[in-house]
Motif scaffolding. Structure first.
Motif, PDB file in Angstrom:
ATOM      1  N   ALA A 451       0.805  -1.214   0.000  1.00 39.26           N
ATOM      2  CA  ALA A 451       0.000   0.000   0.000  1.00 39.26           C
ATOM      3  C   ALA A 451       0.843   1.270   0.000  1.00 39.26           C
ATOM      4  N   THR A 452       2.042   1.212   0.566  1.00 38.10           N
ATOM      5  CA  THR A 452       2.893   2.404   0.595  1.00 38.10           C
ATOM      6  C   THR A 452       3.814   2.501  -0.618  1.00 38.10           C
ATOM      7  N   ALA A 453       3.840   1.451  -1.434  1.00 35.61           N
ATOM      8  CA  ALA A 453       4.720   1.466  -2.609  1.00 35.61           C
ATOM      9  C   ALA A 453       4.279   2.547  -3.584  1.00 35.61           C
ATOM     10  N   VAL A 535      -5.849   4.309   4.348  1.00 34.43           N
ATOM     11  CA  VAL A 535      -7.117   4.071   3.672  1.00 34.43           C
ATOM     12  C   VAL A 535      -6.926   4.380   2.195  1.00 34.43           C
ATOM     13  N   ASP A 536      -7.196   3.390   1.341  1.00 33.63           N
ATOM     14  CA  ASP A 536      -6.995   3.671  -0.084  1.00 33.63           C
ATOM     15  C   ASP A 536      -7.753   2.662  -0.937  1.00 33.63           C
ATOM     16  N   VAL A 542     -12.185   1.048  -7.680  1.00 32.58           N
ATOM     17  CA  VAL A 542     -12.391   2.018  -6.596  1.00 32.58           C
ATOM     18  C   VAL A 542     -13.554   1.618  -5.697  1.00 32.58           C
ATOM     19  N   THR A 543     -14.160   0.455  -5.932  1.00 32.09           N
ATOM     20  CA  THR A 543     -15.284   0.027  -5.097  1.00 32.09           C
ATOM     21  C   THR A 543     -14.826  -0.674  -3.827  1.00 32.09           C
ATOM     22  N   THR A 619      -4.273   9.384   3.549  1.00 29.15           N
ATOM     23  CA  THR A 619      -5.544   9.535   2.843  1.00 29.15           C
ATOM     24  C   THR A 619      -5.613   8.791   1.522  1.00 29.15           C
ATOM     25  N   GLY A 620      -4.462   8.579   0.858  1.00 31.37           N
ATOM     26  CA  GLY A 620      -4.497   7.959  -0.461  1.00 31.37           C
ATOM     27  C   GLY A 620      -5.381   8.740  -1.406  1.00 31.37           C
ATOM     28  N   SER A 621      -5.802   8.092  -2.474  1.00 29.29           N
ATOM     29  CA  SER A 621      -6.633   8.790  -3.459  1.00 29.29           C
ATOM     30  C   SER A 621      -8.094   8.824  -3.055  1.00 29.29           C
TER      31      SER A 621
END
Length: 868
Positions: A451-453, A535-536, A542-543, A619-621
Motif C-alpha cells: 500500500a505504501t509502494a 485508507v486507499d 475504486v469500489t 488519505t491515499g486517493s
C-alpha cells in the motif's frame, strides 16, 4: 587482363554503398582469377562471403568465411584471420548455434590479443557480448562489453583510426543499452542510445542509427510509451529495408506484431494485423532460427487469443522442437520459459487449471531470476494468479509479493516521473494481486508494504535528505510568475506548469535510494499512544477500500470493505467540489463513511479511550478531497475522538518526523481585509501568538524568502477552486497541482509553485477554501499548496480541504490560535473544533471540519519570543 586492385576497390565501394548485386558481380570475377597474393585472396573471400550473407545465403557465407579463416591461418595473416572468424561467428549465430559462435569469437579474441591488435580484440569481445545476451547470460555480457570498451580505448591510445574507434564505441554503447534495458535501468539505456546514435550519425552509419532506433523503441515500450515505441520501430523498419538488412527489418516487424498482439486484447481486429506482421517477420528472417522461434511463438499466442487452440499447440510444439535440436538445452533458458508460459495461458484458456499451474511453474523454474527480472516477475504473477483462483491464497502470497517486489524495485530506479507513472500503470496488476492475497490471509505487514509502494516516494526521499531545489527550477518558477502577471496571452501556463511538475519530480527522484520505510519505522515515528490508519483504493477498482491499522506493540491489521453506493456518492460530491458538498445535512452519510474507512476494532478503541489519542491518516486517493474529521463513529465525529493529522503517504510522514525542529520566533502574517471575519482573526492571532509581523500582499513574497526565522506563517486569503480533470492544471479559475493558489487580491495569485522557492518555518497556516486539497495518485508526486509548503521547510500545514465558512471559520481559527500557544497543532485544532461543536452540534462539515492538519501535527507548540 583484369586489373585486380581496381576491381577490388570498385567492389569494396559497392559494398559500402550497399549495392549488393554490383558488389557480388565484381567479386565473382575476382574469385575466378588468381589473386596477386594470399592477403588479397583472403580479402576477396571475406567481402564475397559478407555479401552472400547479406543477401540471405548463409551456407555460401559460411563456406566463404571458413575458406578465408583456413587461408589466413596457413599464411600467418592473423588480423585477417580474426576478421574472418568474427564474420563467421555472426553467420553461425544467425543459425542459433550460439555455443559454436562464441567459441569462434573467443578464438578471435586470443589471436588478436597475441598480436596486439586492440581493435580486432574489441570487436570480437563485442560480438561475444551480443551472443551472451542471446543466451540470457547478462552478467557475462556486461563483462565482455567492459573489456571491449577497454580495448577500444587502447586502440585509440595507440593511434588507431578514429572512425574505427568511434564505430566500435557506438556498437558498445548500443549493446550496453540492451543490458541496461534488461536490468530495467531505462534512463541509463536512453542515455547510452543517445550517445550511440550520435556516434553512428557522425560516421554516416545508417544501419547503426536504425539499430539504435529499434532499441529505443524497445525501451519506450517497456515504460509504457506506446506511441513513442511505434514511431521508433517504424523509423528502424524503413531504414533496414532501404539498407537491405532483412534480419533487422524482421526483428522490427516482430516487435510491431507483438504490440498488435497486446493491443488486440482490447481491439480484436488488430489480431489480423499482428498475424501479417509476424508472418512478414518470418519471411524476412527466413533461415534465422531465433527470429523463427520468436515469431512463431507470437503467432501461437494470437491463435490462442482467437480460440484456435489446436493451431496454437502445434506452433508451440514446433518452437520447442527448434529449441531442442541437438538435445535438451541448458538451463536457465529464457526462450523455453516463454514457451512454457504460453502453454500455461493455453491450458488456462482450455479450462485446465492444474496443467496451467504446472506450465507457469516450469516457466519460473527455467529462468535466472536475477538476470531476467522482468520475465521472473511475469511468471511469479501467473503462478500467484493460478493459486489464488484455486483459493490457495497462502501459497499464492509469496509469488504475488515476489512479482510485485521485482516491479517495485525496478520502478524506483526510474529517474523520469512520466516513466515511473507509466511503469506503475503497466504493472498495476502485480500490486493489486499482492494486496488481494495479503488481505485474504490477513498479512498486515505485506499489505502495508504494497500500500505504501510508489506513494510520494520522491517527495519523501527529498524531504528526508534535506535537499533544496536547483536554480534552474527557480528560473522556471519565475517564468511562470511573469507569464501570470502578463495575463498569459499565449495560453502557455498549463504547459509551463506541466514542465515545472516534471522538472521538480525529476529533481526529487535523484534523492531516492534504498527502500521505502517499513512498518517498524512507521510505528517508531508515531507519537506515544498513537494510531496510524492507511485508507486507499486501487485505481482499477475504486469500489473496494483497503484499510491498514497500525499501533505500537501490535502486528499491522489489514482488511478490506466494499464501499456502499451512498459513500461513493458522498465522496464524489466532495471530489467534484460541489457548491453545497460540505453544507448539507449528511449525518447518516458521514456515519456510513466512518464505518467504511475506520475498522471496527479501531473504532472501538477510539470510543473507549479515556482521552483522544493521536491518529495519523494516510488519505491515499480516496479521502484526499474529504473533510476526514467529520466522519462519524456512532454519534461521535473523528475530530472529537482523536488528535487527527493527515498525510498523503506514510513514507512522507516518516521523513517529516525525522526532520530536525527549528527554533523560530514570532509569526509572519498576511490576512486579506476583505475576508469575512478577518478582523476577528487578526485580533485572535495577535492576542494568542504575539509578536506578529503583518505584511501586505506586495511584501509577502519577499518575506517568504526567509520566513524560516519565524515559528509560523499565516496567510488568510481566498482559496481557488480545484481543477477536476487529473490532466489539467488550470481550467478557468480552477487550479490544481503546483498551479493551486491563494488569492491575495482579485488579480494576485500566490501559487504552490512560488512556495517551492520560499524558505518556510515549521508551521504554515492558511485556513482557505480548498487550500489543503491534495489527491495522491500512485507513482505521481502529490503536488499542491500543502506539499509545496512541506518541501519549502514546513513541518505541518493547516489548510481547508473543502469550502471554508468565512465567519464560522474565523471562530474556529481564533480558538485554534489560542490553543496553539501551548499545544501541538493537531491537539489545538481538536480543541477548537470540539468547542465549536459543543455550541453547534448540528453544524455542517464546512462550518468546522474543512480545516485539517497535514504533516506532523504533533510537533511542539509554537515558540514564543521576540521576532528577530
Amino acid at each position: 587482363m583484369v586489373d585486380f586492385d581496381d576491381l577490388m576497390a570498385r567492389a569494396s565501394s559497392a559494398v559500402d554503398r550497399h549495392e549488393l548485386a554490383e558488389a557480388e558481380r565484381l567479386l565473382d570475377v575476382l574469385l575466378a582469377v588468381e589473386a596477386p597474393d594470399a592477403a588479397r585472396r583472403g580479402r576477396v573471400l571475406v567481402e564475397w562471403a559478407w555479401v552472400r550473407g547479406a543477401r540471405g545465403d548463409h551456407d555460401d557465407a559460411e563456406r566463404g568465411f571458413t575458406e578465408a579463416v583456413v587461408l589466413a591461418e596457413r599464411e600467418g595473416l592473423t588480423s585477417l584471420e580474426c576478421e574472418a572468424l568474427r564474420e563467421l561467428a555472426i553467420v553461425v549465430r544467425y543459425q542459433a548455434d550460439f555455443v559454436r559462435a562464441d567459441a569462434l569469437l573467443e578464438r578471435a579474441v586470443r589471436k588478436a590479443a597475441a598480436i596486439g591488435n586492440a581493435l580486432e580484440e574489441g570487436q570480437a569481445l563485442f560480438g561475444r557480448a551480443t551472443i551472451a545476451h542471446h543466451q540470457d547470460r547478462f552478467a557475462h555480457a556486461r563483462n565482455m562489453l567492459l573489456a571491449a570498451r577497454r580495448a577500444a580505448e587502447a586502440h585509440r591510445a595507440a593511434g588507431g583510426a578514429p572512425e574505427q574507434v568511434e564505430l566500435l564505441l557506438a556498437n558498445i554503447c548500443r549493446e550496453e543499452a540492451v543490458s541496461a534495458r534488461i536490468a530495467r535501468d531505462y534512463d541509463t539505456a536512453r542515455a547510452l542510445l543517445a550517445e550511440a546514435r550520435s556516434r553512428y550519425a557522425a560516421l554516416d552509419r545508417r544501419v547503426g542509427v536504425a539499430n539504435t532506433a529499434r532499441e529505443l523503441g524497445a525501451v519506450l515500450e517497456q515504460v509504457g510509451d506506446e506511441e513513442g515505441a511505434r514511431a521508433h520501430y517504424g523509423e528502424a523498419f524503413v531504414a533496414y529495408l532501404r539498407a537491405g538488412r532483412r534480419l533487422g527489418a524482421a526483428a522490427v516487424a516482430r516487435r510491431l506484431g507483438y504490440r498488435d498482439v497486446v493491443a488486440g486484447t482490447r481491439e480484436p481486429a488488430l489480431f489480423n494485423r499482428a498475424v501479417k506482421r509476424l508472418e512478414q517477420a518470418r519471411r524476412l528472417g527466413a533461415g534465422e532460427p531465433t527470429n523463427h522461434v520468436a515469431a512463431t511463438r507470437l503467432l501461437a499466442q494470437v491463435a490462442r487469443l482467437q480460440g484456435r487452440f489446436e493451431d496454437a499447440e502445434a506452433m508451440l510444439d514446433e518452437v520447442r522442437d527448434v529449441l531442442s535440436v541437438g538435445g535438451e538445452p541448458d538451463r536457465p533458458h529464457r526462450a523455453l520459459s516463454a514457451v512454457a508460459l504460453e502453454r500455461g495461458f493455453l491450458a488456462r484458456d482450455r479450462g485446465l487449471p492444474d496443467e496451467a499451474l504446472a506450465n507457469f511453474t516450469e516457466a519460473l523454474d527455467l529462468l535466472d531470476h536475477e538476470a531476467d527480472r522482468g520475465a521472473a516477475s511475469i511468471a511469479h504473477h501467473q503462478v500467484a494468479l493460478q493459486l489464488a483462483a484455486a483459493g490457495r491464497l497462502a501459497d499464492a502470497l509469496p509469488h504475488a509479493v515476489a512479482g510485485f517486489q521485482l516491479d517495485e524495485d525496478d520502478g524506483r530506479q526510474l529517474a523520469d516521473p512520466t516513466h515511473r507513472r507509466s511503469f506503475y500503470v503497466d504493472n498495476n496488476a502485480a500490486y493489486a494481486l499482492a494486496m488481494r492475497c495479503a488481505v485474504g490471509v490477513g498479512d498486515g505487514r505485506t499489505a502495508l508494504t504494497v500500500a505504501t509502494a510508489a506513494r510520494a516516494e520522491a517527495l519523501a526521499a527529498f524531504v528526508r535528505a534535506g535537499a533544496r531545489l536547483s536554480p534552474d527550477l527557480r528560473d522556471l518558477v519565475t517564468r511562470i510568475t511573469l507569464t501570470t502577471v502578463e495575463g498569459d496571452p499565449d495560453g502557455s501556463l498549463p504547459v509551463l506548469y506541466r514542465e515545472l511538475e516534471h522538472t521538480t519530480s525529476t529533481q526529487m527522484r535523484q534523492a531516492l535510494g534504498g527502500t521505502a520505510p517499513d512498518e517498524g519505522e512507521i510505528l517508531a515515528s508515531l507519537p506515544e499512544g498513537g494510531h496510524a490508519l492507511l485508507v486507499d483504493v486501487f485505481e482499477d477498482d475504486v469500489t473496494v477500500c483497503t484499510r491498514v491499522w497500525l499501533k505500537a506493540g501490535r502486528e499491522p491489521v489489514v482488511d478490506s470493505v466494499r464501499l456502499p453506493d451512498s459513500v461513493h456518492e458522498l465522496i464524489d460530491r466532495y471530489a467534484r467540489a460541489a457548491v453545497d458538498a460540505g453544507w448539507g445535512h449528511q449525518v447518516d452519510a458521514l456515519a456510513e463513511l466512518g464505518a467504511a474507512v475506520v475498522p471496527e476494532a479501531l473504532a472501538a478503541e477510539l470510543l473507549a479511550a479515556p482521552s483522544p489519542p493521536p491518529l495519523v491518516v494516510s488519505t491515499g486517493s480516496l479521502l484526499g478531497p474529504v473533510p476526514v474529521g467529520a466522519a462519524r463513529l456512532g454519534d461521535r465525529v473523528l475530530a472529537e475522538l482523536t488528535h487527527l493529522t493527515l498525510v498523503p503517504s506514510f513514507p512522507l510522514w516518516v521523513s517529516l518526523r525525522s526532520r530536525p525542529r527549528r527554533a523560530g520566533e514570532g509569526v509572519l502574517a498576511f490576512i486579506d481585509p476583505e475576508l469575512p471575519g478577518s478582523a476577528r482573526e487578526r485580533r485572535a492571532l495577535t492576542d494568542a501568538l504575539a509578536p506578529v509581523r503583518f505584511t501586505t500582499a506586495t511584501q509577502l513574497r519577499d518575506a517568504l524568502a526567509d520566513a524560516d526565522r519565524f515559528s509560523a506563517v499565516v496567510i488568510g486569503a481566498h482559496g481557488t477552486p480545484p481543477a477536476l480533470d487529473p490532466g489539467a492544471y488550470i481550467d478557468g479559475t480552477a487550479r490544481a497541482g503546483l498551479a493551486q493558489a491563494l488569492s491575495l487580491s482579485a488579480t494576485d495569485q500566490l501559487t504552490a509553485a512560488e512556495l517551492l522557492t520560499a524558505s518556510l518555518p515549521d508551521g504554515f497556516i492558511t485556513a482557505s477554501c480548498w487550500s489543503g486539497r491534495v489527491v495522491p495518485l500512485a507513482a505521481t508526486e502529490p503536488f499542491g499548496l500543502p506539499t509545496a509548503a512541506l518541501l519549502a521547510g514546513a513541518q505541518w500545514v493547516l489548510a481547508g480541504t473543502v469550502d471554508v465558512g468565512g465567519v464560522t471559520g474565523a471562530r474556529v481559527m481564533a480558538a485554534f490560535y489560542r490553543h496553539l500557544r501551548d499545544l501541538p497543532p493537531a491537539e489545538a485544532l481538536h480543541r477548537a473544533q470540539v468547542e465549536y461543536l459543543a455550541r453547534k452540534p448540528d453544524a455542517p462539515p464546512s462550518a468546522w471540519a474543512s480545516l485539517c492538519v497535514i504533516g506532523d501535527g504533533y510537533a511542539p507548540a509554537t515558540t514564543q519570543g521576540e521576532c528577530c
